[in-house]
Design an enzyme around this catalytic site. Structure first.
Site, PDB file in Angstrom:
ATOM      1  N   ASP A 195       7.197  58.917   9.062  1.00 44.86           N
ATOM      2  CA  ASP A 195       7.793  58.340  10.278  1.00 44.86           C
ATOM      3  C   ASP A 195       8.895  57.322   9.950  1.00 44.86           C
ATOM      4  O   ASP A 195       8.939  56.230  10.516  1.00 44.86           O
ATOM      5  CB  ASP A 195       6.720  57.682  11.148  1.00 44.86           C
ATOM      6  N   ASP A 222       7.081  63.993   9.193  1.00 43.50           N
ATOM      7  CA  ASP A 222       7.746  63.691  10.468  1.00 43.50           C
ATOM      8  C   ASP A 222       8.740  62.547  10.334  1.00 43.50           C
ATOM      9  O   ASP A 222       8.789  61.644  11.174  1.00 43.50           O
ATOM     10  CB  ASP A 222       6.710  63.322  11.537  1.00 43.50           C
TER      11      ASP A 222
END
Length: 376
Positions: A195, A222
């Protein structure tokens, strides 16, 4: 975001150590050290000879107005302030609230490797006051809520490492969370693992437009995610080798969470994706449908981009939740190149038609806002 090194690895003290490969990959964005001016603020003036009354100077060595970025932010009022940040490692968390609009932050050396804003919180890190953990949003080293923000030649980093915290399961560690409309980043770096770059908006009904030009982002899980309407142009995304995993997939590059009512999501154009990991060990994307917005329809278009061998060309997309299969989202590609772009199973790689591609452009995504005209 759920859990499933850095080309410029960060030590625990936050200093950047560029590998030979990283230096070569990033050489176009920097200024040779021997050519840099001696002043810590380069061509951008100094506190004793300000260009305007709305410019503040930040330097860790005390040669500016403030020694931390947050102190300089706190000193501003209203709109239109510029921070000129001297080379140094700024180990702090920084928050720009929504009232301080039209802000500009400039890395004075014009080399993003010189100006590093870094901290090491993760989602599962306990808060000092005992009130719980930070969560994904709270883990961000830098949080930007204001509209009209611009950054140039700055590295935003989070050097929290899983290996150092085996007892923490919340391993999301955001380097930058940006939520404002008309937010632009030119020649910036975003370093982390999970992230890394959270390109989001202030609310589900706000379609925040963001633009990333000649930027570099790296991570594993991600590491570019959120619900912003974001354009990534001439950017380099680098997937990291994960020594804690024995088998693929190691992670995912993009995880958009575009609101269902938003006709646009992420557009990646004229960029490249490389990898420090084994071939075919990463997925290009998976859709994030957060519990706060079950009507989200994640959107991602990757076009005219070189996809390296680290990506799984046979099945580049996967699900984050079986309740929201990627095939029902808005994922598409157009005229990509490289080993990771090879189409072997057509149903796994939705392609835009030439006609559809005509509306998949930075102008269509960003409307009347044209931040590339202001790029240095």
């Amino acid at each position: 975001m759920p859990s499933p090194h850095l080309e410029l690895p960060l030590t625990r003290r936050g200093f950047l150590i560029a590998s030979a490969g990283a230096a070569a990959a990033l050489s176009l964005t920097g200024t040779p050290a021997q050519a840099r001016p001696r002043s810590p603020f380069g061509r951008f003036g100094s506190p004793t000879a300000r260009r305007t009354a709305t410019t503040l100077y930040v330097d860790t060595q005390g040669r500016g107005d403030f020694t931390t970025v947050q102190a300089a932010v706190d000193a501003t009022t209203g709109s239109g302030w510029t921070l000129v940040i001297a080379p140094g490692t700024y180990r702090e968390t920084v928050s720009l609230d929504a009232t301080r609009t039209e802000a500009t932050w400039i890395g004075a050396s014009e080399d993003p490797r010189d100006v590093v804003i870094v901290h090491d919180n993760a989602a599962g890190t306990p808060k000092p006051d005992g009130s719980g953990t930070y969560g994904t949003t709270g883990s961000a080293t830098t949080t930007l809520r204001a509209d009209g923000f611009t950054a140039r030649w700055i590295t935003f980093a989070n050097d929290w490492l899983r290996a150092d915290h085996p007892g923490i399961s919340g391993t999301q560690a955001v380097a930058l969370k940006v939520m404002g409309d008309r937010s632009a980043f030119h020649h910036c770096h975003f370093l982390g693992h999970q992230d890394t770059l959270y390109a989001d908006s202030l609310a589900l009904t706000v379609f925040a437009r963001q633009y990333f030009s000649h930027c570099y982002a790296e991570g594993d899980v991600d590491f570019v995610f959120g619900r912003a309407t974001a354009v990534y142009e001439h950017c380099h995304f680098r997937t990291l080798d994960r020594t804690d995993l024995a088998a693929a997939p190691y992670g995912f590059v993009f995880a958009p969470s575009t609101a269902g009512a938003n006709p646009r999501g992420y557009l990646v154009t004229r960029s490249r994706i490389s990898s420090a990991a084994p071939d075919a060990s990463y997925k290009l994307a998976r859709p994030w449908v957060p519990s706060s917005d079950p009507t989200a329809r994640p959107g991602l278009i990757v076009r005219d981009t070189h996809l390296g061998a680290g990506l799984d060309a046979v099945a580049p997309y996967t699900n984050m939740s079986n309740s929201y299969p990627w095939q029902n989202q808005r994922f598409a590609e157009y005229r990509n190149s490289g080993p990771g772009a090879e189409i072997t199973v057509p149903e796994n790689r939705p392609q835009l038609s030439d006609e559809q591609a005509e509306s998949a452009t930075r102008d269509a995504f960003l409307g009347d806002w044209k931040p590339w005209q202001e790029e240095c």
